[in-house]
Design a protein around this motif. Structure first.
Motif, mmCIF file in Angstrom:
data_model
loop_
_atom_site.group_PDB
_atom_site.id
_atom_site.type_symbol
_atom_site.label_atom_id
_atom_site.label_comp_id
_atom_site.label_asym_id
_atom_site.label_seq_id
_atom_site.Cartn_x
_atom_site.Cartn_y
_atom_site.Cartn_z
ATOM 1 N N SER A 1 22.938 19.464 -15.424
ATOM 2 C CA SER A 1 23.259 18.075 -15.734
ATOM 3 C C SER A 1 23.077 17.150 -14.530
ATOM 4 O O SER A 1 23.271 15.941 -14.655
ATOM 5 N N LYS A 2 22.687 17.689 -13.387
ATOM 6 C CA LYS A 2 22.608 16.889 -12.154
ATOM 7 C C LYS A 2 21.204 16.897 -11.554
ATOM 8 O O LYS A 2 20.509 17.904 -11.564
ATOM 9 N N SER B 1 25.459 11.629 -12.172
ATOM 10 C CA SER B 1 24.395 12.597 -12.442
ATOM 11 C C SER B 1 23.549 12.912 -11.201
ATOM 12 O O SER B 1 22.608 13.696 -11.287
ATOM 13 N N ALA C 1 17.358 17.407 -12.800
ATOM 14 C CA ALA C 1 18.221 17.873 -13.887
ATOM 15 C C ALA C 1 17.356 18.547 -14.948
ATOM 16 O O ALA C 1 16.174 18.259 -15.085
#
Length: 171
Positions: free
Chosen positions: A90-91, A124, A153
């Protein structure tokens, strides 16, 4: 053992380990292998064969997980936490692999801190750093310092190397 061995023991992550230690090293791939079995003729043979045939599991160094997860807004990554932080799907993660003694790394530090502050409110995005002299991971190839890698991501998390000569905040 002794003061002359310090660079080798640090390179292989052997500080404080009891002797003897059996190691393997694949220079072209920069992979290190440490035999964990009790030393005998049979285990030595098995270990050597596994290094030669490519079935040995590489050994990666890791510092202890830091008490403070950030320094001046920059997330501190160690080998033991690499998957959890850098490979978080997610990053978007920008990772600087540095050496504490590196002049270019010291020059980059205030710029990197400013970058982390700019992205502080973006959940993020992670601006991170990892001491490459104490930490390793199979997805990090640092041939020099600083090495800057971007892990986008998503599921693949294939790193993109930042090879531009410009290491300013604008870049």
């Amino acid at each position: 053992e002794g003061t002359n061995a310090a660079p080798i023991t640090q390179f292989f992550g052997l500080e404080g380990m009891p002797s003897p230690v059996v190691l393997g090293f694949h220079m072209e791939a920069n992979k290190k292998y440490k035999m964990t079995d009790k030393i005998s003729a049979e285990t030595l043979k098995t270990f050597a064969e596994s290094v030669l045939d490519g079935t040995a599991k590489p050994d990666y160094k890791s510092a202890e997980i830091p008490e403070k997860p950030t320094e001046d807004g920059v997330t501190v990554v160690v080998g033991k936490q690499f998957d959890e932080i850098v490979l978080d799907e997610s990053k978007d993660v920008l990772l600087e692999v540095y050496a504490p003694w590196c002049g270019h790394c010291k020059q980059l530090a205030p710029i990197y801190t400013k970058l982390a502050k700019r992205f502080k409110s973006v959940d993020s995005v992670v601006i991170a750093k990892m001491d490459g002299t104490e930490n390793e991971h199979e997805m990090v190839e640092a041939k020099g310092y600083p090495t800057i890698l971007f892990y986008p991501a998503g599921q693949s998390k294939t790193p993109v190397s930042f090879d531009s000569g410009d290491r300013s905040l604008a870049a």
